[in-house]
Design a protein around this motif. Sequence first.
Motif, PDB file in Angstrom:
ATOM      1  N   LYS A 281      28.830  30.543  40.950  1.00  0.00           N
ATOM      2  CA  LYS A 281      28.349  29.601  41.812  1.00  0.00           C
ATOM      3  C   LYS A 281      28.718  28.120  41.582  1.00  0.00           C
ATOM      4  O   LYS A 281      28.866  27.736  40.407  1.00  0.00           O
ATOM      5  N   LYS A 282      28.894  27.379  42.347  1.00  0.00           N
ATOM      6  CA  LYS A 282      29.122  26.011  42.398  1.00  0.00           C
ATOM      7  C   LYS A 282      27.678  25.242  42.265  1.00  0.00           C
ATOM      8  O   LYS A 282      26.762  25.193  43.102  1.00  0.00           O
ATOM      9  N   LYS A 283      27.406  24.426  41.222  1.00  0.00           N
ATOM     10  CA  LYS A 283      26.516  23.717  40.976  1.00  0.00           C
ATOM     11  C   LYS A 283      26.324  22.360  41.738  1.00  0.00           C
ATOM     12  O   LYS A 283      27.274  21.809  42.136  1.00  0.00           O
ATOM     13  N   SER A 284      25.294  21.926  42.372  1.00  0.00           N
ATOM     14  CA  SER A 284      25.088  20.773  43.056  1.00  0.00           C
ATOM     15  C   SER A 284      24.795  19.427  42.233  1.00  0.00           C
ATOM     16  O   SER A 284      24.187  19.623  41.045  1.00  0.00           O
ATOM     17  N   SER A 285      25.003  18.382  42.747  1.00  0.00           N
ATOM     18  CA  SER A 285      24.622  17.347  41.888  1.00  0.00           C
ATOM     19  C   SER A 285      23.323  16.844  42.186  1.00  0.00           C
ATOM     20  O   SER A 285      22.514  17.457  43.020  1.00  0.00           O
ATOM     21  N   PHE A 286      22.840  15.627  41.236  1.00  0.00           N
ATOM     22  CA  PHE A 286      21.187  15.705  41.451  1.00  0.00           C
ATOM     23  C   PHE A 286      21.126  14.683  42.902  1.00  0.00           C
ATOM     24  O   PHE A 286      20.035  15.051  43.405  1.00  0.00           O
ATOM     25  N   LEU A 287      22.004  14.095  43.417  1.00  0.00           N
ATOM     26  CA  LEU A 287      21.977  13.547  44.537  1.00  0.00           C
ATOM     27  C   LEU A 287      21.627  14.609  45.629  1.00  0.00           C
ATOM     28  O   LEU A 287      20.990  14.429  46.688  1.00  0.00           O
ATOM     29  N   GLN A 288      22.362  15.584  45.612  1.00  0.00           N
ATOM     30  CA  GLN A 288      22.022  16.573  46.666  1.00  0.00           C
ATOM     31  C   GLN A 288      20.843  17.196  46.549  1.00  0.00           C
ATOM     32  O   GLN A 288      20.198  17.650  47.414  1.00  0.00           O
ATOM     33  N   SER A 289      20.340  17.305  45.135  1.00  0.00           N
ATOM     34  CA  SER A 289      18.760  17.667  45.012  1.00  0.00           C
ATOM     35  C   SER A 289      17.863  16.823  45.573  1.00  0.00           C
ATOM     36  O   SER A 289      17.171  17.369  46.520  1.00  0.00           O
ATOM     37  N   MET A 290      18.077  15.567  45.662  1.00  0.00           N
ATOM     38  CA  MET A 290      17.154  14.568  46.169  1.00  0.00           C
ATOM     39  C   MET A 290      17.244  14.669  47.703  1.00  0.00           C
ATOM     40  O   MET A 290      16.296  14.592  48.554  1.00  0.00           O
ATOM     41  N   LYS A 291      18.433  14.917  48.211  1.00  0.00           N
ATOM     42  CA  LYS A 291      18.627  14.945  50.024  1.00  0.00           C
ATOM     43  C   LYS A 291      17.850  16.141  50.210  1.00  0.00           C
ATOM     44  O   LYS A 291      17.133  16.244  51.141  1.00  0.00           O
ATOM     45  N   ALA A 292      18.018  17.222  49.483  1.00  0.00           N
ATOM     46  CA  ALA A 292      17.167  18.487  49.824  1.00  0.00           C
ATOM     47  C   ALA A 292      15.619  18.294  49.777  1.00  0.00           C
ATOM     48  O   ALA A 292      14.991  19.130  50.670  1.00  0.00           O
ATOM     49  N   VAL A 293      15.185  17.669  48.767  1.00  0.00           N
ATOM     50  CA  VAL A 293      13.729  17.484  48.684  1.00  0.00           C
ATOM     51  C   VAL A 293      13.455  16.347  49.530  1.00  0.00           C
ATOM     52  O   VAL A 293      12.248  16.564  50.290  1.00  0.00           O
ATOM     53  N   LEU A 294      13.819  15.588  49.963  1.00  0.00           N
ATOM     54  CA  LEU A 294      13.717  14.646  51.146  1.00  0.00           C
ATOM     55  C   LEU A 294      13.577  15.329  52.582  1.00  0.00           C
ATOM     56  O   LEU A 294      12.527  15.186  53.263  1.00  0.00           O
ATOM     57  N   TRP A 295      14.602  16.522  52.665  1.00  0.00           N
ATOM     58  CA  TRP A 295      14.562  16.947  53.965  1.00  0.00           C
ATOM     59  C   TRP A 295      12.962  17.855  53.908  1.00  0.00           C
ATOM     60  O   TRP A 295      12.603  18.181  54.949  1.00  0.00           O
ATOM     61  N   GLY A 296      12.978  18.255  52.580  1.00  0.00           N
ATOM     62  CA  GLY A 296      11.724  19.336  52.286  1.00  0.00           C
ATOM     63  C   GLY A 296      10.425  18.315  52.665  1.00  0.00           C
ATOM     64  O   GLY A 296       9.531  18.920  53.274  1.00  0.00           O
ATOM     65  N   PHE A 297      10.422  17.186  52.312  1.00  0.00           N
ATOM     66  CA  PHE A 297       9.191  16.011  52.485  1.00  0.00           C
ATOM     67  C   PHE A 297       9.255  15.783  54.336  1.00  0.00           C
ATOM     68  O   PHE A 297       8.099  16.115  54.592  1.00  0.00           O
ATOM     69  N   LEU A 298      10.204  15.968  54.708  1.00  0.00           N
ATOM     70  CA  LEU A 298       9.975  15.513  56.152  1.00  0.00           C
ATOM     71  C   LEU A 298       9.835  17.030  57.052  1.00  0.00           C
ATOM     72  O   LEU A 298       9.452  17.016  58.296  1.00  0.00           O
ATOM     73  N   GLY A 299      10.237  18.077  56.266  1.00  0.00           N
ATOM     74  CA  GLY A 299       9.879  19.459  57.004  1.00  0.00           C
ATOM     75  C   GLY A 299      10.969  19.785  58.106  1.00  0.00           C
ATOM     76  O   GLY A 299      11.011  20.635  59.048  1.00  0.00           O
ATOM     77  N   VAL A 300      12.235  19.255  57.719  1.00  0.00           N
ATOM     78  CA  VAL A 300      13.242  19.570  58.756  1.00  0.00           C
ATOM     79  C   VAL A 300      14.325  20.181  57.880  1.00  0.00           C
ATOM     80  O   VAL A 300      14.897  19.609  57.067  1.00  0.00           O
TER      81      VAL A 300
END
Length: 64
Positions: free
Chosen positions: A2-21
């Motif tokens: 598996k290719k591991k993602s960067s911390f910035l990609q994790s922040m992006k995923a969490v932001l979308w999670g906060f927005l619910g989109v």
Amino acid sequence: MKKKSSFLQSMKAVLWGFLGVRKQSGLQEDVASLSFVHIIIAGVIGALIFMSVLLLIVKVVVSP
């Protein structure tokens, strides 16, 4: 492997999670590549930023 993602990609995923989109395909990609530790740290940082913004808004509205 598996290719591991960067911390910035994790922040992006969490932001979308906060927005619910989030698309189902994006969720599957995140599950496959994001680090659990990155998600926890990004969630804590996101929550602190969110609380700070709310406190700032309340302070501006309530101040004379």
